[in-house]
Design a protein around this motif. Sequence first.
Motif, PDB file in Angstrom:
ATOM      1  N   TRP A  58       9.285 -11.742   2.438  1.00  0.00           N
ATOM      2  CA  TRP A  58       8.550 -11.260   3.616  1.00  0.00           C
ATOM      3  C   TRP A  58       8.094 -12.476   4.398  1.00  0.00           C
ATOM      4  O   TRP A  58       7.256 -13.231   3.913  1.00  0.00           O
ATOM      5  CB  TRP A  58       7.322 -10.426   3.219  1.00  0.00           C
ATOM      6  N   GLU A  78       9.073  -7.479  -1.526  1.00  0.00           N
ATOM      7  CA  GLU A  78       8.309  -8.318  -0.592  1.00  0.00           C
ATOM      8  C   GLU A  78       7.531  -9.378  -1.366  1.00  0.00           C
ATOM      9  O   GLU A  78       6.941  -9.055  -2.395  1.00  0.00           O
ATOM     10  CB  GLU A  78       7.315  -7.502   0.239  1.00  0.00           C
ATOM     11  N   LYS A  80       4.294 -14.683   8.542  1.00  0.00           N
ATOM     12  CA  LYS A  80       4.958 -15.043   7.280  1.00  0.00           C
ATOM     13  C   LYS A  80       6.452 -15.321   7.469  1.00  0.00           C
ATOM     14  O   LYS A  80       7.195 -15.406   6.505  1.00  0.00           O
ATOM     15  CB  LYS A  80       4.748 -13.946   6.246  1.00  0.00           C
ATOM     16  N   ASN A  95       7.016   3.021   2.458  1.00  0.00           N
ATOM     17  CA  ASN A  95       6.549   1.687   2.073  1.00  0.00           C
ATOM     18  C   ASN A  95       5.029   1.663   1.919  1.00  0.00           C
ATOM     19  O   ASN A  95       4.290   1.987   2.853  1.00  0.00           O
ATOM     20  CB  ASN A  95       6.955   0.661   3.134  1.00  0.00           C
ATOM     21  N   GLU A  96       4.580   1.286   0.700  1.00  0.00           N
ATOM     22  CA  GLU A  96       3.144   1.081   0.446  1.00  0.00           C
ATOM     23  C   GLU A  96       2.297   2.261   0.915  1.00  0.00           C
ATOM     24  O   GLU A  96       1.245   2.112   1.520  1.00  0.00           O
ATOM     25  CB  GLU A  96       2.667  -0.218   1.131  1.00  0.00           C
ATOM     26  N   TYR A 156      -2.316 -13.471  -1.232  1.00  0.00           N
ATOM     27  CA  TYR A 156      -3.518 -12.618  -1.220  1.00  0.00           C
ATOM     28  C   TYR A 156      -4.247 -12.796  -2.548  1.00  0.00           C
ATOM     29  O   TYR A 156      -4.525 -11.856  -3.256  1.00  0.00           O
ATOM     30  CB  TYR A 156      -3.138 -11.159  -1.020  1.00  0.00           C
ATOM     31  N   ARG A 208      -5.527 -11.649  11.446  1.00  0.00           N
ATOM     32  CA  ARG A 208      -4.207 -12.269  11.604  1.00  0.00           C
ATOM     33  C   ARG A 208      -4.250 -13.239  12.780  1.00  0.00           C
ATOM     34  O   ARG A 208      -4.513 -12.838  13.902  1.00  0.00           O
ATOM     35  CB  ARG A 208      -3.163 -11.194  11.859  1.00  0.00           C
ATOM     36  N   ARG A 261       5.026   2.827   7.147  1.00  0.00           N
ATOM     37  CA  ARG A 261       4.407   1.652   6.526  1.00  0.00           C
ATOM     38  C   ARG A 261       2.946   1.980   6.300  1.00  0.00           C
ATOM     39  O   ARG A 261       2.166   2.028   7.233  1.00  0.00           O
ATOM     40  CB  ARG A 261       4.490   0.405   7.398  1.00  0.00           C
TER      41      ARG A 261
HETATM   42  C1  ADA Z   1       2.889  -5.358   3.056  1.00  0.00           C
HETATM   43  C2  ADA Z   1       3.698  -4.576   4.093  1.00  0.00           C
HETATM   44  C3  ADA Z   1       4.323  -5.461   5.140  1.00  0.00           C
HETATM   45  C4  ADA Z   1       3.387  -6.581   5.606  1.00  0.00           C
HETATM   46  C5  ADA Z   1       2.978  -7.402   4.380  1.00  0.00           C
HETATM   47  C6  ADA Z   1       2.022  -8.533   4.745  1.00  0.00           C
HETATM   48  O1  ADA Z   1       3.661  -5.687   1.954  1.00  0.00           O
HETATM   49  O2  ADA Z   1       4.719  -3.818   3.482  1.00  0.00           O
HETATM   50  O3  ADA Z   1       4.669  -4.636   6.246  1.00  0.00           O
HETATM   51  O4  ADA Z   1       2.240  -6.007   6.190  1.00  0.00           O
HETATM   52  O5  ADA Z   1       2.272  -6.540   3.494  1.00  0.00           O
HETATM   53  O6  ADA Z   1       2.395  -9.370   5.578  1.00  0.00           O
HETATM   54  O7  ADA Z   1       0.933  -8.538   4.167  1.00  0.00           O
END
Ligand code: ADA
Length: 565
Positions: free
Chosen positions: A516, A471, A538, A380-381, A437, A531, A343
């Motif tokens: 997500w 996501e 989420k 991922n990303e 975001y 956070r 990730r």
């Molecule tokens: C990204 C990532 C996720 C999580 C998400 C978020 O898409 O792939 O793991 O971090 O963002 O909650 O912002």
Amino acid sequence: MLRTFREHEVRPVESLDGRWDFVTAEERTGRAKLPRRYGRSIQVPSVWEMLPGLEAYRGRAWFRTRVRAKSGRALRLVFGGVSHTGTVYLNGQPVASHYDAFTPWQAVVAGLAEGEHELVVEVDNTFGPHSALHKENDYYTYGGIARPVVAEQLSEAYIDLLHARPRRLRGRWQLDLRIRLANWSDQPQRRRVRVQLAEATHDLGEATVPAGGHAEIAATLKGLDLPAWSLDAPVLHTLRAQLLDGPAIVDDQIDRIGLREVKVLGRKLLLNGQPIRLRGYNRHEDHPQFGCALPVAAMAHDLELVRDLGCNFVRTCHYPNDQRFLDLCDELGLAVWEESHARGVPFDAPRFRDQIADSTREMVQWHYNRPCILIWGCLNECDSASQPGREEHRRVIELLRSLDDSRPVTFATNKGTKDLCLDLVDIVSFNCYPGWYGGAPADIEPALRELLAWLGSDASGGKGKPVILSEFGAGGLYGHRHPNRAHWTEQYQCDVLDECLRVYLHHRDLVGAAIWQFADCRITDGHWKTRPRTMNNKGTVDEYRRPKLVYEVVRRRMREAAGGA
Ligand code: ADA
């Protein structure tokens, strides 16, 4: 045990789950390689964060138990998952080591005397140059022997791998088998291989396995007139492979297979020749009581909620999942996108290339037969917007394809129109969070329109491919409600997801949408201090699986889409 069913009827197997001696580096005394004293015990499988005082412990610890060996047999230890690095010692001697919490691994030891032996596992969940995949992140890296452990007694020659690939030809199913035999003894061993599927037994002939080596048998079972596996009718068939020495069955391996085929055709995703639309969730292996070591009942509860929500799809973000979770998805008829462990990892981490290759290889090796896995994912990303980053994507995607060309491959990008790697994959997958975001719910439909317009250009590399919204979502703090519908209120989370699902679930250019995320999850303390609660909030349910207001919004939208599916 490692699975939801018995993997052996002939090979002796015993579970090593239970109370093990336990000591952390802080509690140890003396400088010897292994502890002499263990101040307490711990449950295996579990994570050490469940022990009061170790809720945030990041370091090393030692686990000890006793294991039996039988003369004339080799001992095979199988670990479902150790977080994040395990080193195994038998009677004080190192015999195996493995990095990465999320894939199974084994140690085979021959020559042990009949009787009991000391088994010690050193576990390390620290971050640093030695760990490219487990790092500060938006999920937590726990510590411990987090998945089940078994001890097996191997005959000289044994079945080391059993892969089965279903194909549909002229209306009938066939099963391509690849069976690898191993021989731990110092003499070549000649064995006969037999497989049983449904009521039929098939003799696959004999093979000589060289001393200390391997032999492979490939065969195809043709004209199988058996029910298929589908999301609506997930029929599983037991496949038994047996090894015979003369008339005696000396070893066996049991798995379950599903007769199904997944293909990409133009912009569609086909299951058994029929277009499907995936609608569901990203799910972390995370729970406030169990960490990443969820018991099967907790996994089953999650999947019951996923089905209640009207979903048919789970993405195992961002790593290979417990085999028992995949077994449940096989049994319940849920589609899975499983991905190797990454990730947002930097490609210049010292151990990245070998660790991502190992995670990818082991994921396919151990999960190849799972009918629920329709898509392989990776990276991922990560950096898919530079030429060096493209090189790393090409390397991992080529590895995935070399290991299994029966499933489409994808990766989830957050680079949008700057992505340089969409030509490398079969399915294009976007992570995007309009309304969270940045922007507002009203921006969700225009943002998708703009993205798809770019994707339809030759420059994108992804033109004409199936598209998954991998996501999307918004944070909502359980119990935080306010008529101002501001960020973090449950009401705002409803507003964003209601609009996302209205747009995504019925869009003719999308084959899948994954929210997500399923449940709130713990993140590492240093990660994104913004956070709230040091959690990713989420989830549609909170970490205790208590439904937020958005649960009913999702349930209505998903069930409406299912009805119209
Ligand atoms: C990204 C990532 C996720 C999580 C998400 C978020 O898409 O792939 O793991 O971090 O963002 O909650 O912002």
